[in-house]
Design a protein around this motif. Structure first.
Motif, short mmCIF file in Angstrom:
data_model
loop_
_atom_site.label_atom_id
_atom_site.label_comp_id
_atom_site.label_asym_id
_atom_site.label_seq_id
_atom_site.Cartn_x
_atom_site.Cartn_y
_atom_site.Cartn_z
N LEU A 62 0.83 -1.20 0.00
CA LEU A 62 0.00 0.00 0.00
C LEU A 62 0.87 1.25 0.00
O LEU A 62 1.73 1.41 0.87
CB LEU A 62 -0.89 -0.02 1.26
CG LEU A 62 -1.85 1.13 1.49
CD1 LEU A 62 -2.89 1.23 0.37
CD2 LEU A 62 -2.54 0.96 2.84
N ASP A 63 0.62 2.12 -0.97
CA ASP A 63 1.32 3.41 -1.03
C ASP A 63 0.75 4.33 0.05
O ASP A 63 -0.42 4.20 0.43
CB ASP A 63 1.12 4.03 -2.42
CG ASP A 63 1.94 5.30 -2.63
OD1 ASP A 63 2.92 5.51 -1.90
OD2 ASP A 63 1.61 6.06 -3.56
N VAL A 64 1.55 5.25 0.54
CA VAL A 64 1.10 6.20 1.55
C VAL A 64 0.38 7.38 0.90
O VAL A 64 -0.74 7.71 1.27
CB VAL A 64 2.28 6.70 2.41
CG1 VAL A 64 1.85 7.83 3.34
CG2 VAL A 64 2.89 5.57 3.21
N ASN A 65 1.03 8.00 -0.07
CA ASN A 65 0.52 9.24 -0.66
C ASN A 65 -0.13 8.99 -2.02
O ASN A 65 0.57 8.73 -2.99
CB ASN A 65 1.65 10.26 -0.81
CG ASN A 65 2.23 10.65 0.53
OD1 ASN A 65 1.50 10.98 1.45
ND2 ASN A 65 3.54 10.58 0.65
N MET A 66 -1.46 9.05 -2.02
CA MET A 66 -2.23 8.91 -3.27
C MET A 66 -3.26 10.03 -3.28
O MET A 66 -3.75 10.43 -2.22
CB MET A 66 -2.91 7.54 -3.33
CG MET A 66 -1.92 6.38 -3.39
SD MET A 66 -2.72 4.76 -3.42
CE MET A 66 -3.16 4.57 -1.69
N PRO A 67 -3.62 10.54 -4.46
CA PRO A 67 -4.48 11.72 -4.51
C PRO A 67 -5.93 11.51 -4.06
O PRO A 67 -6.48 12.34 -3.35
CB PRO A 67 -4.43 12.15 -5.97
CG PRO A 67 -3.96 10.97 -6.72
CD PRO A 67 -3.15 10.14 -5.77
N GLU A 87 -7.86 -10.90 8.95
CA GLU A 87 -6.98 -12.05 9.15
C GLU A 87 -6.37 -12.58 7.86
O GLU A 87 -5.37 -13.28 7.91
CB GLU A 87 -7.76 -13.17 9.84
CG GLU A 87 -8.17 -12.82 11.26
CD GLU A 87 -9.16 -13.81 11.85
OE1 GLU A 87 -9.54 -14.80 11.16
OE2 GLU A 87 -9.55 -13.60 13.01
N ARG A 88 -6.93 -12.24 6.73
CA ARG A 88 -6.46 -12.78 5.45
C ARG A 88 -5.43 -11.90 4.76
O ARG A 88 -4.92 -12.26 3.70
CB ARG A 88 -7.65 -13.01 4.52
CG ARG A 88 -8.61 -14.04 5.10
CD ARG A 88 -9.61 -14.50 4.12
NE ARG A 88 -8.97 -15.28 3.07
CZ ARG A 88 -9.60 -15.69 1.99
NH1 ARG A 88 -10.86 -15.39 1.80
NH2 ARG A 88 -8.97 -16.40 1.07
N PHE A 89 -5.12 -10.74 5.33
CA PHE A 89 -4.24 -9.78 4.66
C PHE A 89 -3.03 -9.42 5.52
O PHE A 89 -3.16 -9.14 6.70
CB PHE A 89 -5.01 -8.49 4.33
CG PHE A 89 -5.98 -8.68 3.21
CD1 PHE A 89 -5.60 -8.45 1.89
CD2 PHE A 89 -7.27 -9.12 3.46
CE1 PHE A 89 -6.49 -8.66 0.86
CE2 PHE A 89 -8.16 -9.34 2.42
CZ PHE A 89 -7.77 -9.10 1.12
N ARG A 90 -1.86 -9.44 4.87
CA ARG A 90 -0.62 -8.90 5.45
C ARG A 90 -0.37 -7.60 4.70
O ARG A 90 -0.10 -7.62 3.50
CB ARG A 90 0.54 -9.84 5.21
CG ARG A 90 0.41 -11.18 5.88
CD ARG A 90 1.64 -12.01 5.57
NE ARG A 90 1.42 -13.39 5.95
CZ ARG A 90 2.30 -14.35 5.74
NH1 ARG A 90 3.44 -14.09 5.13
NH2 ARG A 90 2.05 -15.57 6.12
N ILE A 91 -0.46 -6.50 5.40
CA ILE A 91 -0.32 -5.19 4.74
C ILE A 91 1.05 -4.59 5.04
O ILE A 91 1.48 -4.54 6.19
CB ILE A 91 -1.43 -4.22 5.20
CG1 ILE A 91 -2.81 -4.80 4.85
CG2 ILE A 91 -1.24 -2.84 4.57
CD1 ILE A 91 -3.98 -3.98 5.35
N TYR A 92 1.71 -4.16 3.96
CA TYR A 92 3.00 -3.49 4.05
C TYR A 92 2.89 -2.15 3.34
O TYR A 92 2.40 -2.08 2.22
CB TYR A 92 4.10 -4.32 3.37
CG TYR A 92 4.29 -5.66 4.02
CD1 TYR A 92 5.15 -5.82 5.11
CD2 TYR A 92 3.60 -6.78 3.55
CE1 TYR A 92 5.31 -7.06 5.72
CE2 TYR A 92 3.76 -8.02 4.16
CZ TYR A 92 4.62 -8.15 5.24
OH TYR A 92 4.77 -9.37 5.85
N MET A 93 3.32 -1.09 4.01
CA MET A 93 3.37 0.23 3.38
C MET A 93 4.61 0.27 2.50
O MET A 93 5.69 -0.16 2.92
CB MET A 93 3.44 1.34 4.43
CG MET A 93 2.32 1.35 5.46
SD MET A 93 0.67 1.57 4.78
CE MET A 93 0.64 3.31 4.46
N LEU A 94 4.42 0.76 1.29
CA LEU A 94 5.51 0.89 0.34
C LEU A 94 5.48 2.34 -0.12
O LEU A 94 4.52 2.75 -0.78
CB LEU A 94 5.26 -0.07 -0.83
CG LEU A 94 6.40 -0.39 -1.76
CD1 LEU A 94 7.57 -1.00 -0.99
CD2 LEU A 94 5.94 -1.35 -2.84
N SER A 95 6.47 3.12 0.29
CA SER A 95 6.36 4.56 0.05
C SER A 95 7.70 5.20 -0.30
O SER A 95 8.75 4.71 0.09
CB SER A 95 5.80 5.23 1.30
OG SER A 95 5.69 6.62 1.10
#
Length: 130
Positions: A62-67, A87-95
């Motif tokens: 997931l990107d941090v900065n989106m319009p 429970e089904r998702f591992r979320i990583y910020m990619l920025s």
């Protein structure tokens, strides 16, 4: 949580999505990857995927900065979804942001498992223990 081979990339930059797609496939040639430049559409699909009876879990970059919807707004909306979806998702910020506030905010969010710099790299993929 099982070892996922399904990936979702949410970033308004199509070039970054292509880079992510390339790196993921190099690490896992059997990966199923869904790319989104629209975070609202991604959220709809997260709910659909999460409610699906199909077995398996997901890694979501997931990107941090989106319009139209920031990564933080996406996470707020994700929080309102059912626990079974969480429970089904591992979320990583990619920025591309190196803002210490963003890094701390990600670390404090119970749904975020890590905060990594763009572009996605083989090194980052190795850190995810997939």
């Amino acid at each position: 949580m099982t070892t996922p081979n399904r990936f979702i990339v949410v970033d308004d930059d199509p070039l970054n999505n292509l880079v992510c797609n390339h790196i993921i496939l190099k690490v896992d040639p059997d990966a199923k990857i869904t790319l989104f430049t629209n975070p609202e559409k991604a959220l709809e699909m997260v709910q659909t995927f999460g409610e699906s009876s199909e077995k398996g879990d997901f890694v979501l970059f997931l990107d941090v900065n989106m319009p139209s919807m920031s990564g933080w707004e996406f996470l707020d909306a994700f929080e309102s979804l059912d626990e079974k979806i969480h429970e089904r998702f591992r979320i990583y910020m990619l920025s591309s942001s190196i803002d210490q506030g963003d890094i701390e905010k990600a670390a404090a969010n119970p749904f975020v498992r890590g905060y990594y710099p763009k572009p996605l790299s083989f090194e980052t993929m190795g850190l995810l223990n997939l």
